[in-house]
Design a protein around this motif. Structure first.
Motif, mmCIF file in Angstrom:
data_model
loop_
_atom_site.group_PDB
_atom_site.id
_atom_site.type_symbol
_atom_site.label_atom_id
_atom_site.label_comp_id
_atom_site.label_asym_id
_atom_site.label_seq_id
_atom_site.Cartn_x
_atom_site.Cartn_y
_atom_site.Cartn_z
ATOM 1 N N THR A 9 -55.748 13.497 6.181
ATOM 2 C CA THR A 9 -56.221 12.303 6.886
ATOM 3 C C THR A 9 -55.121 11.684 7.743
ATOM 4 N N GLY A 10 -54.227 12.514 8.256
ATOM 5 C CA GLY A 10 -53.178 12.028 9.141
ATOM 6 C C GLY A 10 -53.728 11.710 10.514
ATOM 7 N N VAL A 11 -52.851 11.713 11.494
ATOM 8 C CA VAL A 11 -53.239 11.290 12.848
ATOM 9 C C VAL A 11 -54.444 12.076 13.339
ATOM 10 N N LEU A 12 -54.347 13.392 13.359
ATOM 11 C CA LEU A 12 -55.433 14.193 13.919
ATOM 12 C C LEU A 12 -56.579 14.372 12.920
ATOM 13 N N MET A 238 -44.834 11.805 15.309
ATOM 14 C CA MET A 238 -43.502 12.362 15.089
ATOM 15 C C MET A 238 -43.466 13.509 14.077
ATOM 16 N N MET A 239 -44.420 13.546 13.158
ATOM 17 C CA MET A 239 -44.344 14.553 12.109
ATOM 18 C C MET A 239 -44.503 15.964 12.657
ATOM 19 N N THR A 240 -45.402 16.161 13.620
ATOM 20 C CA THR A 240 -45.632 17.513 14.136
ATOM 21 C C THR A 240 -44.397 18.087 14.829
ATOM 22 N N ILE A 265 -38.810 8.672 12.050
ATOM 23 C CA ILE A 265 -39.613 8.857 10.842
ATOM 24 C C ILE A 265 -39.079 8.005 9.693
ATOM 25 N N ASP A 266 -37.766 8.046 9.453
ATOM 26 C CA ASP A 266 -37.191 7.298 8.326
ATOM 27 C C ASP A 266 -37.337 5.791 8.484
ATOM 28 N N LYS A 267 -37.585 5.326 9.708
ATOM 29 C CA LYS A 267 -37.788 3.901 9.949
ATOM 30 C C LYS A 267 -39.270 3.526 10.028
ATOM 31 N N GLY A 268 -40.131 4.513 9.808
ATOM 32 C CA GLY A 268 -41.559 4.254 9.864
ATOM 33 C C GLY A 268 -42.149 4.291 11.255
ATOM 34 N N TYR A 269 -41.363 4.763 12.229
ATOM 35 C CA TYR A 269 -41.843 4.859 13.610
ATOM 36 C C TYR A 269 -42.469 6.238 13.800
ATOM 37 N N LEU A 270 -43.750 6.348 13.483
ATOM 38 C CA LEU A 270 -44.403 7.654 13.412
ATOM 39 C C LEU A 270 -45.186 8.005 14.671
ATOM 40 N N GLY A 271 -45.146 7.138 15.681
ATOM 41 C CA GLY A 271 -45.883 7.407 16.909
ATOM 42 C C GLY A 271 -46.849 6.288 17.231
ATOM 43 N N LYS A 272 -47.669 6.530 18.209
ATOM 44 C CA LYS A 272 -48.565 5.493 18.723
ATOM 45 C C LYS A 272 -49.484 4.935 17.643
#
Length: 282
Positions: A9-12, A238-240, A265-272
């Motif tokens: 249930t991630g981004v995509l 960011m994960m992909t 990622i470590d700061k929780g900035y995972l993308g839009k």
């Protein structure tokens, strides 16, 4: 195929779930624990806003009806029990996908069709772990599926042609434009074009040639494109790119993965979808 189960249930994965429900399918959203699933209502609200912004027919009634068609569970056997088709959208690592399909094969009904949304891996590398290679293939979505609605359908040598066509028809039923891939190709059509472009931008950044903002501005101004590569990274999440680059033989790609993990990622900035990636989003 009315009953769909989506693994991840991630981004995509969440977009595939919501889009399919929006188009009238009954969808089970599976993930590995209830803590992850508890975040889905917030994700549905985010997607509702996106649909209202981008789709003329996205009424509140239709959006609420979509959410009502979604059921979440962390019990894999429960997720599989009524599935006509399963779409897997777990992290882009071959071992994770192989292990996931082994577990699914043990509990899924015999006639259920299996599809991976892998961006880069070949169906033939996963098929032996599914227990039903003739019913296994890839159905690949672009990010923001409600708007950039291609559905790339790619089998392997053992895929039943009838299953291939059934999945292409399913893609059309959930609002995708089916793209039939005639031979296995890492990255299909879309990512075969997109990944080298993003890799070139990442190299410019890692080598200190220019900032993400200047790289994006250069591309937009010079080509008229609506988005630059780092804006695309934010949409992808960011994960992909992290998973794709972390184990690369190329030191520049590994360094890019390290930057993504340390500074984003470590700061929780995972993308839009999380509100921040290379850029900040309100």
């Amino acid at each position: 195929m009315q009953h769909l189960t989506v693994l991840g249930t991630g981004v995509l994965g969440s977009q595939i779930i919501f889009q399919s429900a929006y188009m009238g399918k009954d969808v089970v959203a599976y993930d590995i624990n209830d803590e992850i699933l508890a975040k889905l209502p917030e994700r549905w609200e985010y997607l509702k806003d996106a649909y209202r912004r981008d789709l003329a027919d996205a009424t509140d009634e239709k959006l609420d009806a979509a959410v009502a068609r979604i059921r979440a569970t962390a019990d894999l056997a429960d997720a599989m029990k009524d599935a006509d088709i399963v779409i897997e959208a777990v992290p882009e690592r071959l071992d994770i996908k192989q292990q996931t399909w082994e577990a699914v094969a043990a509990v899924a009904p015999a006639d259920t069709i299996f599809a991976t949304n892998s961006s880069t891996l070949l169906p033939s590398d996963i098929a032996p772990f599914t227990g039903r290679p003739e019913k296994f293939l890839a159905l690949h979505f672009a990010n923001e599926v409600w708007k950039f609605n291609v559905g790339e359908v790619m089998g392997h040598e053992g895929t039943d042609p009838e299953v291939f066509e059934a999945v292409a028809a399913f893609a059309a039923e959930i609002g995708m434009v089916p793209v039939r891939i005639h031979k296995e190709q890492p990255g299909y059509v879309l990512n075969s074009l997109l990944v080298p472009f993003l890799d070139a931008a990442a190299q410019l950044f890692v080598k200190g040639i220019a900032s993400p903002e200047d790289i994006d501005n250069t591309w937009r101004i010079a080509t008229g494109a609506p988005s630059g590569p780092f804006q695309i990274f934010d949409v992808v999440g960011m994960m992909t790119p992290y998973y794709l680059n972390a184990s690369s033989d190329d030191p520049i790609k590994r360094e890019f993965a390290e930057i993504i993990k340390r500074d984003y990622i470590d700061k929780g900035y995972l993308g839009k979808g999380s509100g921040r990636g290379f850029y900040e989003y309100k």
